[in-house]
Scaffold this motif. Structure first.
Motif, mmCIF file in Angstrom:
data_model
loop_
_atom_site.group_PDB
_atom_site.id
_atom_site.type_symbol
_atom_site.label_atom_id
_atom_site.label_comp_id
_atom_site.label_asym_id
_atom_site.label_seq_id
_atom_site.Cartn_x
_atom_site.Cartn_y
_atom_site.Cartn_z
ATOM 1 N N LEU A 103 0.838 -1.200 0.000
ATOM 2 C CA LEU A 103 0.000 0.000 0.000
ATOM 3 C C LEU A 103 0.871 1.247 0.000
ATOM 4 C CD1 LEU A 103 -2.807 1.278 0.130
ATOM 5 C CD2 LEU A 103 -2.694 1.077 2.635
ATOM 6 N N ARG A 104 1.928 1.247 0.793
ATOM 7 C CA ARG A 104 2.859 2.385 0.823
ATOM 8 C C ARG A 104 3.488 2.598 -0.553
ATOM 9 N NH1 ARG A 104 6.763 0.547 4.322
ATOM 10 N NH2 ARG A 104 5.468 1.214 6.068
ATOM 11 N N GLU A 105 3.913 1.507 -1.165
ATOM 12 C CA GLU A 105 4.550 1.604 -2.478
ATOM 13 C C GLU A 105 3.605 2.238 -3.496
ATOM 14 O OE1 GLU A 105 6.660 -1.483 -5.657
ATOM 15 O OE2 GLU A 105 5.183 -2.233 -4.222
ATOM 16 N N LEU A 106 2.359 1.792 -3.520
ATOM 17 C CA LEU A 106 1.401 2.309 -4.484
ATOM 18 C C LEU A 106 1.113 3.785 -4.258
ATOM 19 C CD1 LEU A 106 -1.060 -0.712 -4.474
ATOM 20 C CD2 LEU A 106 0.418 -0.018 -6.381
ATOM 21 N N LEU A 107 0.935 4.184 -3.027
ATOM 22 C CA LEU A 107 0.655 5.588 -2.738
ATOM 23 C C LEU A 107 1.869 6.471 -3.017
ATOM 24 C CD1 LEU A 107 -1.427 5.267 0.557
ATOM 25 C CD2 LEU A 107 -2.261 5.965 -1.698
ATOM 26 N N GLN A 108 3.061 5.969 -2.688
ATOM 27 C CA GLN A 108 4.244 6.811 -2.838
ATOM 28 C C GLN A 108 4.645 6.980 -4.297
ATOM 29 O OE1 GLN A 108 7.331 5.502 -0.107
ATOM 30 N NE2 GLN A 108 6.287 6.458 1.616
ATOM 31 N N VAL A 109 4.362 6.004 -5.149
ATOM 32 C CA VAL A 109 4.661 6.158 -6.574
ATOM 33 C C VAL A 109 3.912 7.356 -7.145
ATOM 34 C CG1 VAL A 109 4.215 5.118 -8.838
ATOM 35 C CG2 VAL A 109 5.340 3.787 -7.060
#
Length: 434
Positions: A103-109
């Motif tokens: 979830l962090r990866e998707l939001l931070q991209v």
């Protein structure tokens, strides 16, 4: 004491050693001068609310649990300075970090990457092995967690406590991210017998930080570090116990964050084992745009489950979080399908559901509607029915573990992708596929 030559040449390359500043020292006299206060701020002591988290939040959710997250994410897309924090609290599904990491990866991209944020201290949570971060804990440390009400506190958001006292015992954190980090967070429980520690890292001054205070008290440290830090070590001086309730690293600047704290075996009731004053303080310094409560699987194993009592407990917990963090939205994750495999087939569905699963989920959905909080239907979005669990365990790659309760890494990543789409839809930013 810690062998600095080993650190410099091995696990922690390129460390600079100079002078460190006091940490949890005795409370300053009332009426301290502004320069003294400025010095304390420079040392990272007792930070106030981070303006970057507050800058993008709405005044209140105003009946829409996704509104604070939507406002924060739209602000980031518009180029505004600030941060959007999603905070997850839960059981073993959350304790295993892969769902939160995806979830962090998707939001931070899309919205900007500023690092992982706060975590359980050291290796207090032994099963917590975050991707891209190496955690080392050496020495005689004692660990406690907030799973049982009978375990003496205090505990904060992380739900773990780590205490050490021997000179040279240390905790080390190293990041594989080439951008590194430039901010360190420490949550300490201080008292009259507390000892001191030093920090070791590239360009960080070195001197003991005392944690002794006249009376027991919480001390938060938010310390700005030289940019591009790749590792940091906390080393004990041996003059008394040092107690950590949490720590973490990130980068200054604008972007999205996901912090997650889970305990294996936890139920919603375990939140009551955390000190409400400590939790309120931690929420106040970094107010989340969205708080996600991920509980229910362990409640579903209770053959004496009381839906009415559970509903009241859920409503009470939601009210407590709203009081502690009034500008945050709240979302419930409905318990996913889970059961016990039937080794000798019994009909078309070789799975026995957890005894109270249906009652738990229906109560969660009812309370979410009554309290006007978000609801993520994990069963509908991912598992798709109890009888599908064996096929998910046999899939390529497998999405469920053979116990038919826990997910594999791929299963948790899929869950995060569906949750991400749900959050974007709720926030009015579309539901683009991951």
């Amino acid at each position: 004491m810690l062998d600095r030559r080993r650190l410099i040449g091995g696990f922690l390359p390129g460390l600079g050693l100079a002078t460190l500043l006091p940490g949890c020292r005795s409370d300053p006299a009332p009426g301290g001068t502004p320069p003294a206060e400025a010095a304390r701020r420079a040392e990272g002591l007792d930070p106030g609310p981070d303006p970057d988290f507050e800058a993008l939040l709405t005044a209140s959710p105003a009946g829409n649990p996704y509104a604070p997250l939507g406002a924060a994410l739209r602000g980031l897309e518009a180029g505004r300075q600030g941060r959007a924090l999603v905070l997850m609290l839960g059981d073993s599904h959350t304790a295993f970090p892969r769902m939160a990491e995806r979830l962090r990866e998707l939001l931070q991209v899309r919205f900007g990457a500023v690092g992982p944020g706060r975590m359980p201290p050291g290796r207090a949570q032994s099963s917590f092995v975050p991707a891209g971060i190496t955690l080392i804990q050496e020495g005689s440390w004692s660990t406690a967690h907030a799973l049982r009400a009978a375990t003496p506190g205090p505990f904060g958001l992380a739900g773990y406590r780590l205490t050490g006292s021997q000179a040279g015992d240390h905790l080390s954190l190293a990041s594989a991210d080439p951008r590194g980090f430039d901010r360190l967070h420490l949550t300490l429980q201080c008292g009259p017998e507390s000892g001191s520690f030093r920090l070791i890292g590239a360009g960080i001054p070195e001197a003991p930080r005392a944690t002794r205070t006249a009376a027991p008290r919480l001390r938060l440290i938010r310390l700005d570090l030289p940019p591009g830090q790749r590792s940091v070590t906390l080393e004990l001086m041996g003059d008394g116990p040092v107690t950590l309730l949490g720590w973490g690293v990130d980068r200054r600047g604008r972007g999205a964050m996901v912090e997650s704290f889970g305990i294996n075996g936890a139920t919603l009731a375990t939140l009551d084992n955390r000190d409400p004053a400590i939790v309120a303080r931690e929420l106040s310094v970094a107010p989340p745009a969205l708080i996600i409560l991920e509980y229910g699987t362990n409640e579903a194993t209770d053959r004496d489950f009381d839906p009415a009592a559970y509903g009241l407990a859920l409503s009470r917990r939601i009210a407590a979080l709203r009081a502690a963090s009034p500008r945050s939205g709240i979302l419930l994750m409905g318990a996913p399908d889970a059961g016990r495999p039937i080794r000798r087939g019994r009909g078309a569905c070789p799975v026995t559901p957890l005894p109270a699963l249906a009652a738990v989920r229906s109560t969660q959905r009812r309370v979410a509607a009554a309290e006007r909080v978000g609801f993520f239907d994990w069963a509908e979005e991912v598992t798709g029915g109890l009888c599908r669990l064996p096929s998910l365990a046999r899939a390529t790659p497998p999405l469920m573990r053979p116990d038919l309760v826990h997910f594999t890494t791929d299963g948790y990543r899929l869950t995060a992708e569906r949750l991400h789409a749900n959050l974007l839809r709720g926030a009015g930013l579309g539901g683009a596929a991951a």
